[in-house]
Each structure stands twice: as structure tokens, then as C-alpha cells.
Write an enzyme that holds these catalytic residues in place. Structure first.
Site, PDB file in Angstrom:
ATOM      1  N   HIS A  38      -3.115  -9.493   3.967  1.00 28.00           N
ATOM      2  CA  HIS A  38      -4.425  -9.777   4.594  1.00 28.00           C
ATOM      3  C   HIS A  38      -4.782 -10.932   5.297  1.00 28.00           C
ATOM      4  O   HIS A  38      -3.879 -11.983   5.013  1.00 28.00           O
ATOM      5  CB  HIS A  38      -5.342 -10.061   3.141  1.00 28.00           C
ATOM      6  CG  HIS A  38      -5.865  -8.935   2.290  1.00 28.00           C
ATOM      7  ND1 HIS A  38      -6.201  -7.677   2.988  1.00 28.00           N
ATOM      8  CD2 HIS A  38      -5.339  -8.732   0.999  1.00 28.00           C
ATOM      9  CE1 HIS A  38      -6.277  -6.883   1.784  1.00 28.00           C
ATOM     10  NE2 HIS A  38      -6.004  -7.411   0.858  1.00 28.00           N
TER      11      HIS A  38
ATOM     12  N   HIS B 121      -2.698   2.211  -5.523  1.00 24.80           N
ATOM     13  CA  HIS B 121      -3.360   0.949  -5.131  1.00 24.80           C
ATOM     14  C   HIS B 121      -3.504   0.139  -6.440  1.00 24.80           C
ATOM     15  O   HIS B 121      -3.848  -1.232  -6.402  1.00 24.80           O
ATOM     16  CB  HIS B 121      -4.629   1.534  -4.832  1.00 24.80           C
ATOM     17  CG  HIS B 121      -5.198   0.661  -3.568  1.00 24.80           C
ATOM     18  ND1 HIS B 121      -4.373   0.517  -2.337  1.00 24.80           N
ATOM     19  CD2 HIS B 121      -6.288   0.080  -3.369  1.00 24.80           C
ATOM     20  CE1 HIS B 121      -4.883  -0.448  -1.772  1.00 24.80           C
ATOM     21  NE2 HIS B 121      -6.346  -0.469  -2.004  1.00 24.80           N
TER      22      HIS B 121
ATOM     23  N   LYS C  95      -1.136  -2.899   8.308  1.00 30.29           N
ATOM     24  CA  LYS C  95      -2.393  -2.468   9.059  1.00 30.29           C
ATOM     25  C   LYS C  95      -2.308  -3.184  10.354  1.00 30.29           C
ATOM     26  O   LYS C  95      -2.100  -4.401  10.301  1.00 30.29           O
ATOM     27  CB  LYS C  95      -3.766  -2.571   8.205  1.00 30.29           C
ATOM     28  CG  LYS C  95      -3.933  -1.670   6.974  1.00 30.29           C
ATOM     29  CD  LYS C  95      -5.121  -2.000   6.335  1.00 30.29           C
ATOM     30  CE  LYS C  95      -5.518  -1.102   5.198  1.00 30.29           C
ATOM     31  NZ  LYS C  95      -6.833  -1.117   4.648  1.00 30.29           N
TER      32      LYS C  95
ATOM     33  N   ARG D 260       0.745  -1.212   0.161  1.00 26.68           N
ATOM     34  CA  ARG D 260      -0.018  -0.017  -0.154  1.00 26.68           C
ATOM     35  C   ARG D 260       0.929   1.265  -0.034  1.00 26.68           C
ATOM     36  O   ARG D 260       2.134   1.200   0.327  1.00 26.68           O
ATOM     37  CB  ARG D 260      -0.944  -0.031   1.309  1.00 26.68           C
ATOM     38  CG  ARG D 260      -1.802  -1.141   1.425  1.00 26.68           C
ATOM     39  CD  ARG D 260      -2.474  -1.134   2.558  1.00 26.68           C
ATOM     40  NE  ARG D 260      -3.565  -2.568   2.824  1.00 26.68           N
ATOM     41  CZ  ARG D 260      -3.238  -3.527   3.349  1.00 26.68           C
ATOM     42  NH1 ARG D 260      -1.684  -3.597   3.792  1.00 26.68           N
ATOM     43  NH2 ARG D 260      -3.844  -4.417   3.293  1.00 26.68           N
TER      44      ARG D 260
ATOM     45  N   ARG E  41      -0.762  -2.057  -6.924  1.00 30.27           N
ATOM     46  CA  ARG E  41      -0.987  -3.297  -5.712  1.00 30.27           C
ATOM     47  C   ARG E  41      -1.822  -4.059  -6.365  1.00 30.27           C
ATOM     48  O   ARG E  41      -1.797  -5.379  -6.298  1.00 30.27           O
ATOM     49  CB  ARG E  41      -1.266  -2.672  -4.518  1.00 30.27           C
ATOM     50  CG  ARG E  41      -1.708  -3.585  -3.555  1.00 30.27           C
ATOM     51  CD  ARG E  41      -2.027  -2.889  -2.237  1.00 30.27           C
ATOM     52  NE  ARG E  41      -2.890  -3.508  -1.259  1.00 30.27           N
ATOM     53  CZ  ARG E  41      -2.512  -4.696  -0.364  1.00 30.27           C
ATOM     54  NH1 ARG E  41      -1.170  -4.916  -0.152  1.00 30.27           N
ATOM     55  NH2 ARG E  41      -3.391  -5.255   0.608  1.00 30.27           N
TER      56      ARG E  41
ATOM     57  N   TYR F 287      -9.850 -11.101  -6.514  1.00 33.84           N
ATOM     58  CA  TYR F 287      -9.196 -11.079  -7.432  1.00 33.84           C
ATOM     59  C   TYR F 287      -9.538 -12.094  -8.554  1.00 33.84           C
ATOM     60  O   TYR F 287      -8.836 -11.962  -9.516  1.00 33.84           O
ATOM     61  CB  TYR F 287      -7.531 -11.008  -6.992  1.00 33.84           C
ATOM     62  CG  TYR F 287      -7.256  -9.725  -6.416  1.00 33.84           C
ATOM     63  CD1 TYR F 287      -6.908  -8.671  -6.999  1.00 33.84           C
ATOM     64  CD2 TYR F 287      -7.059  -9.823  -4.928  1.00 33.84           C
ATOM     65  CE1 TYR F 287      -6.728  -7.470  -6.530  1.00 33.84           C
ATOM     66  CE2 TYR F 287      -6.733  -8.629  -4.320  1.00 33.84           C
ATOM     67  CZ  TYR F 287      -6.504  -7.618  -5.003  1.00 33.84           C
ATOM     68  OH  TYR F 287      -6.093  -6.412  -4.395  1.00 33.84           O
TER      69      TYR F 287
END
Length: 288
Positions: free
Chosen positions: A260, A234, A165, A139, A237, A269
Site C-alpha cells: 500500500h 483475502h 497493483k 493478494r 491477507r 487494521y
């Protein structure tokens, strides 16, 4: 002041600086909307009024400001965090349904144009910056948050440690073109102001490059390559993830590389892109 109390609580939360800024901004917008809207009850103290207000705000974002479903849901997540930290708890409000289409990624032709422009680009810093989300799936906040110590270069590849994150840390192998770009930038970086500092990507004054600065660099390179203004970090990414999934990489590995924790997040995806749908229509019979 309600917003000040929230941002003070948010400052103590184990989330990234980018998340704090994003949530604070979205909560500020929500509170401004509350101040300008006629409401039933007090949504800051009453649970029923909270639920009604959040549902009305969702409708406002969808129907008045015409926000995309993901943008709406991101705003609702910030509002839920606000209510959680102020003690009332998250609202009972459904999320906006997401389209069953893969996130926008560069086509192979567009990706090659982007890579060729990066290769021609005169700034080693900008080239390394642009290739990081493309080859490591970072990110934009993760990219500018990298320190020199996060990059370990071996004779052939190496790895990069990414702080994601929720203070999650992941290791991503460095693809050879990214390794070459890092090597070129690290060699030049030694002569930049602030070279003694920890940040991998520096600005002209010697401080850490900001997300806004990184965004400008990437979109400028994309524009020079003839790509549209929506080609952001993004999108790069998403291109990384899409390339892996369509290349046959299992979803567990893709999720790990992207940072994730839930497989459902990367299943998108596997969905068709808009280009896939357009190409599908080429199989229809015509009488020409």
C-alpha cells in the site's frame, strides 16, 4: 462498441491483468444497467447526465442489489476509470461510507486450525499456495503471478518478490514455515508438467495456476479445517496484516509489506473487529 473501445484502452494501461479483468467486468455491468434504465440525458457524452447516472447506479448497488460498501466503491472506481479513458472524466459522486470495523481476519484459534490443516494437506503445492497470503500478505492475483525467480531462498529464510497493483514491486521476507513449504513444493514441482516454465504455482496441465483455481484450493483447505466458506485468500491477507498491527508493528512497515502506498489504507487494521465488540460486552454487569 463502447465496451470494446474501453477494454482496448485498458489493455494498454500499466495495471495488472487481474485489475483489467475486474474493471472490464464492472464496467460491463454498469453499461448493462445503463441500457435497462430510464435516464436524464446521455451519460456517455454529457457530464451532468454522467454524474446523475453514476449516483443512481451507486444507489442501485446499495439499495437494490445490497452490495457491501467496499464492493460499491470498487464498482465506482471502475466506472471512473471508464469515464477517464473515454475522455469525459470521472463522475462527481461520493463514495459509500465504509464501516469503522477492521477487515475480517482469522481469530488465533481459527488460524491455528487452518495451519494444522495445511500441515496435514497431502499436496505440497496446495500447502505452499495457502501459506503465501497467510505469511507474505499477498493478494490472490499476486500469489498466482509469482515466478520461480521471484523466490530467493537462503539458508534460513530468504525473500519473495511480489508484483503488485500498478506494476509496483515489493520484497517480503520469507517466514520460516513458508520457506519450508516453498522448499517442499519446489522439490516436487520439478516432476510436474510445465516444470520448465516460469510460473511458481502450476496447474495439472503444466500452465500457470489461475486465480479461480487458487481460490478453490484455499477455500477447500479452510473447509476441511472446519472454517466457513468466507475464508478466502483475502481473509488470510487480512490475518497477516492484523497480526502485524496487533503485534506492535508500525503502520509504515505494514503498508510496505502489503504493497500500500497510503498509510490511511492500513489504518483500518487498527479498528476493532466484530469479535472485539462482542468481547467488550462481556464486561457488562448482569444479575444472574
Amino acid at each position: 462498441m463502447v465496451l470494446t473501445a474501453y477494454t482496448t484502452a485498458l489493455a494498454r494501461a500499466p495495471v495488472s491483468a487481474q485489475t483489467r479483468r475486474t474493471y472490464a467486468s464492472k464496467v460491463r455491468q454498469y453499461l448493462a444497467w445503463l441500457a435497462d434504465t430510464t435516464l436524464d440525458g446521455d451519460p456517455l457524452t454529457e457530464k451532468a447526465a454522467r454524474d446523475w447516472a453514476v449516483r443512481d447506479y451507486r444507489a442501485h448497488l446499495q439499495n437494490v442489489t445490497k452490495r457491501a460498501p467496499r464492493t460499491v466503491n470498487n464498482a465506482l472506481a471502475a466506472v471512473d476509470d471508464f469515464y477517464t479513458r473515454t475522455g469525459l472524466g470521472p463522475a462527481t459522486a461520493a463514495r459509500a461510507p465504509l464501516p469503522r470495523t477492521a477487515p475480517r481476519a482469522l481469530t488465533r484459534k481459527a488460524a491455528v486450525r487452518f495451519l494444522r490443516e495445511v500441515e496435514r494437506w497431502p499436496s505440497p503445492r496446495d500447502a505452499a499456495l495457502a501459506l503465501t497470503p497467510f505469511y507474505a500478505g499477498t493478494r490472490i492475483a499476486e500469489t498466482v503471478g509469482l515466478d520461480i525467480d521471484d523466490v530467493a531462498l537462503s539458508a534460513r529464510r530468504g525473500s519473495v518478490r511480489i508484483h503488485g497493483k500498478g506494476d509496483q514491486v515489493r520484497q517480503v521476507p520469507i517466514h520460516p514455515p513458508l520457506r519450508a513449504a516453498f522448499t517442499g513444493w519446489l522439490s516436487e514441482r520439478a516432476d510436474w508438467p510445465g516444470a520448465e516454465g516460469p510460473a511458481l504455482f502450476l496447474n495439472q496441465q503444466g500452465g500457470r495456476l489461475s486465480t479461480a483455481g487458487a481460490h478453490t484450493i484455499i477455500t477447500t483447505i479452510a473447509a476441511a479445517a472446519g472454517l466457513d466458506e468466507k475464508t478466502t485468500a483475502h481473509v488470510l491477507r487480512h490475518t497477516f496484516a492484523t497480526s502485524l498491527v496487533r503485534g506492535g508493528t508500525d503502520l509504515v512497515t505494514v503498508a510496505e509489506l502489503l504493497g500500500h502506498t497510503r498509510l490511511e489504507t492500513v489504518r483500518i487494521y487498527t479498528q476493532p473487529t466484530e469479535d472485539d465488540k462482542i468481547r467488550a460486552l462481556d464486561h457488562l454487569i448482569t444479575d444472574e
